[in-house]
Motif scaffolding. Structure first.
Motif, short mmCIF file in Angstrom:
data_model
loop_
_atom_site.label_atom_id
_atom_site.label_comp_id
_atom_site.label_asym_id
_atom_site.label_seq_id
_atom_site.Cartn_x
_atom_site.Cartn_y
_atom_site.Cartn_z
N LYS A 180 -16.48 -3.83 36.97
CA LYS A 180 -15.76 -3.25 35.83
C LYS A 180 -15.86 -4.18 34.61
O LYS A 180 -16.13 -3.72 33.49
CB LYS A 180 -14.29 -3.03 36.20
CG LYS A 180 -13.43 -2.40 35.10
CD LYS A 180 -12.02 -2.12 35.62
CE LYS A 180 -11.16 -1.44 34.57
NZ LYS A 180 -10.81 -2.36 33.45
N ALA A 181 -15.69 -5.48 34.83
CA ALA A 181 -15.77 -6.44 33.74
C ALA A 181 -17.18 -6.47 33.15
O ALA A 181 -17.36 -6.61 31.93
CB ALA A 181 -15.37 -7.83 34.24
N ALA A 182 -18.19 -6.36 34.02
CA ALA A 182 -19.57 -6.37 33.55
C ALA A 182 -19.86 -5.16 32.66
O ALA A 182 -20.48 -5.28 31.59
CB ALA A 182 -20.53 -6.39 34.73
N VAL A 183 -19.42 -4.00 33.09
CA VAL A 183 -19.64 -2.77 32.31
C VAL A 183 -18.93 -2.86 30.95
O VAL A 183 -19.48 -2.48 29.91
CB VAL A 183 -19.16 -1.53 33.10
CG1 VAL A 183 -19.17 -0.29 32.23
CG2 VAL A 183 -20.03 -1.33 34.34
N GLU A 184 -17.73 -3.42 30.95
CA GLU A 184 -16.97 -3.54 29.70
C GLU A 184 -17.60 -4.56 28.75
O GLU A 184 -17.53 -4.41 27.52
CB GLU A 184 -15.53 -3.92 30.00
CG GLU A 184 -14.74 -2.82 30.70
CD GLU A 184 -13.35 -3.27 31.12
OE1 GLU A 184 -13.07 -4.49 31.03
OE2 GLU A 184 -12.55 -2.40 31.54
N ALA A 199 -18.17 -11.13 34.54
CA ALA A 199 -18.00 -10.53 35.87
C ALA A 199 -17.48 -11.57 36.86
O ALA A 199 -16.56 -11.30 37.63
CB ALA A 199 -19.33 -9.95 36.35
N GLU A 200 -18.06 -12.76 36.85
CA GLU A 200 -17.65 -13.79 37.79
C GLU A 200 -16.22 -14.28 37.50
O GLU A 200 -15.45 -14.55 38.42
CB GLU A 200 -18.63 -14.96 37.74
CG GLU A 200 -20.00 -14.59 38.32
CD GLU A 200 -20.98 -15.74 38.29
OE1 GLU A 200 -20.66 -16.79 37.68
OE2 GLU A 200 -22.08 -15.60 38.88
N HIS A 201 -15.87 -14.36 36.23
CA HIS A 201 -14.51 -14.74 35.87
C HIS A 201 -13.51 -13.72 36.43
O HIS A 201 -12.48 -14.09 37.01
CB HIS A 201 -14.36 -14.83 34.36
CG HIS A 201 -12.95 -15.05 33.89
ND1 HIS A 201 -12.29 -16.25 34.03
CD2 HIS A 201 -12.05 -14.19 33.33
CE1 HIS A 201 -11.06 -16.14 33.55
NE2 HIS A 201 -10.89 -14.90 33.13
N ALA A 202 -13.83 -12.45 36.27
CA ALA A 202 -12.93 -11.39 36.76
C ALA A 202 -12.77 -11.46 38.27
O ALA A 202 -11.67 -11.27 38.80
CB ALA A 202 -13.47 -10.02 36.34
N MET A 203 -13.86 -11.75 38.99
CA MET A 203 -13.77 -11.83 40.45
C MET A 203 -12.97 -13.05 40.89
O MET A 203 -12.18 -12.97 41.83
CB MET A 203 -15.18 -11.85 41.07
CG MET A 203 -15.90 -10.51 40.96
SD MET A 203 -17.44 -10.40 41.93
CE MET A 203 -18.54 -11.41 40.93
N ARG A 204 -13.14 -14.18 40.20
CA ARG A 204 -12.34 -15.37 40.52
C ARG A 204 -10.85 -15.10 40.30
O ARG A 204 -10.01 -15.44 41.14
CB ARG A 204 -12.79 -16.54 39.65
CG ARG A 204 -14.08 -17.20 40.08
CD ARG A 204 -13.91 -18.01 41.35
NE ARG A 204 -15.05 -18.88 41.58
CZ ARG A 204 -15.23 -19.60 42.67
NH1 ARG A 204 -14.34 -19.56 43.64
NH2 ARG A 204 -16.28 -20.37 42.81
N VAL A 205 -10.53 -14.50 39.19
CA VAL A 205 -9.13 -14.20 38.88
C VAL A 205 -8.55 -13.23 39.92
O VAL A 205 -7.38 -13.34 40.30
CB VAL A 205 -9.00 -13.60 37.46
CG1 VAL A 205 -7.60 -13.07 37.21
CG2 VAL A 205 -9.35 -14.66 36.41
N ILE A 243 -28.72 -3.01 35.01
CA ILE A 243 -28.27 -3.06 36.40
C ILE A 243 -27.38 -4.27 36.59
O ILE A 243 -27.73 -5.39 36.18
CB ILE A 243 -29.46 -3.13 37.37
CG1 ILE A 243 -30.26 -1.82 37.32
CG2 ILE A 243 -28.98 -3.40 38.80
CD1 ILE A 243 -31.53 -1.85 38.16
N ALA A 244 -26.21 -4.07 37.19
CA ALA A 244 -25.31 -5.16 37.55
C ALA A 244 -25.19 -5.20 39.07
O ALA A 244 -24.81 -4.21 39.68
CB ALA A 244 -23.94 -4.96 36.91
N ASP A 245 -25.55 -6.34 39.67
CA ASP A 245 -25.53 -6.48 41.12
C ASP A 245 -24.86 -7.81 41.44
O ASP A 245 -25.28 -8.87 40.96
CB ASP A 245 -26.96 -6.46 41.67
CG ASP A 245 -27.00 -6.32 43.19
OD1 ASP A 245 -26.01 -6.68 43.85
OD2 ASP A 245 -28.03 -5.87 43.71
#
Length: 377
Positions: A180-184, A199-205, A243-245
């Protein structure tokens, strides 16, 4: 800061049941014991989730878990790791040595003799032990018959219990926050690595302990590369595929998800390509049932592409893979793999399609095989 929901507590009895399954397999293969060096195998049987180096575990320190056919397992560890292991592990038998003062090979030689293994049949996984370790143990314990037992742990770990499914479900939720963060964050003029960082920041949080793999944000000509890390220099442009993977790890369990978006207004041709990617995903997924072979699932996806009205479409890699404590486990959904996909197995589904020089589309999510069919995690 956002509160993180604590990981589920796995009762000791669950680990004891898992150990019993391994002991049964050890006995069936007429082994006296099996030596396990891989972090994921030790975590599965003891609950000890080690720091993961980017090299084989036994290359740094000799700390195997020994599972005997007829007595309690024994964990070898080092003094520096003993305190943490005793705090986390669900087994009681632990022995340790000073890795900076003593030889791990000498310690194992004496331990094998004490435990009655000097002339035993001992299994190991050739893919999880470096040659240096195997040769060292053979040299010091020539009476042991070392046998390939590489099928024991993957076959047991392939069927997930309810606690594992919950960990995977949580990892998947964290992964979705990253997508979601990557798309935004994806906008014309933004660098691919900036999108990956968001994206990685969002997953860590959201609670990620680490990442399953390098986060891939691919746009422009990069979408043609099946495996790429993206570029710190390239900026995303308008009217382009991206593409986001990426993957998140929670409680040691891995997630792996991907999506494709289009920046701007797609042409009729570009929209058709996106529709084909979604079409094979939805159509094949709806047909997957327990008892199918991995190669049959792969074949269904490839058949869909062969009938595509947009010629030149092809699948650049497998259409899915098992996921759990490892990023790639069985079943591998690819040609010639006859593994039967059974209830309790978890796997990704990612039938990426590529048109060389034109574009690529990739969608990926994690699924649980149930008695009725697939359930998205």
């Amino acid at each position: 800061m956002n509160a993180i929901v604590p990981a589920p507590v796995v009762p000791k009895e669950v680990f004891h049941r898992r150990i019993k399954k391994v002991q049964q397999k050890v006995a069936e293969q007429k082994l006296d014991a099996i030596l396990l060096f891989a972090h994921e195998d030790i975590a599965y049987l003891t609950g000890y989730y080690a720091h993961l180096p980017w090299y084989p575990a036994d290359l740094f320190r000799l700390a195997p878990l020994i599972v005997f056919k007829d007595k309690e397992p024994l964990q070898v560890t080092t003094l520096v790791m003993t305190r943490r292991f005793k705090r986390q592990a669900a087994i009681d038998r632990i022995v340790s040595y000073d890795e900076y003062a003593d030889s791990g090979f000498d310690f194992l030689e004496k331990l094998f003799a004490q435990e009655g293994l000097s002339k035993a049949r001992v299994g190991y996984d050739p893919e999880k032990v470096v040659m240096h370790t195997l040769e060292g143990m053979r040299e010091r314990s020539p009476g042991i018959e070392w046998l390939d037992a590489s099928r024991i742990m993957p076959s047991i770990r392939a069927i997930k219990d309810s606690f594992e499914i919950e960990f995977l479900r949580r990892a998947s939720e964290i992964n979705k926050a990253g997508l979601k963060a990557a798309v935004e964050a994806a906008k014309p003029g933004v660098r691919e690595h900036y999108v990956a960082a968001m994206a990685e920041h969002a997953m860590r949080v959201a609670g990620a302990e680490r990442f399953t793999e390098e986060t891939m944000i691919l746009s422009g000509e990069h979408v043609f590369d099946t495996r790429d890390r993206g570029s710190p220099e390239r900026t995303i442009v308008d009217n382009d595929f991206m593409i986001a993977d990426m993957g998140a790890v929670f409680g040691g369990y891995c997630s792996d998800q991907a999506t494709t978006i289009f920046l701007g207004t797609p042409t009729k041709d570009q929209k058709s390509r996106m529709d084909i990617g979604l079409g094979v995903y939805d159509t094949t997924l709806a047909r997957i049932r327990p008892g199918m072979r991995a190669c049959d699932i792969d074949g269904m996806a490839r058949e869909y592409y062969s009938r595509s009205e947009l010629k030149g479409a092809h699948l650049p890699h497998l259409v899915g893979h098992g996921v759990g404590l490892e990023f790639h486990e069985i079943p591998l959904l690819k040609p010639n793999v006859e593994t039967v996909v059974e209830p309790g197995m978890t796997f990704t589904f990612e039938p990426a399609v590529r048109w060389e020089g034109v574009g690529a589309v990739r969608f990926e999510e994690i699924f649980l095989m149930t008695e009725e069919g697939v359930e998205k995690l």
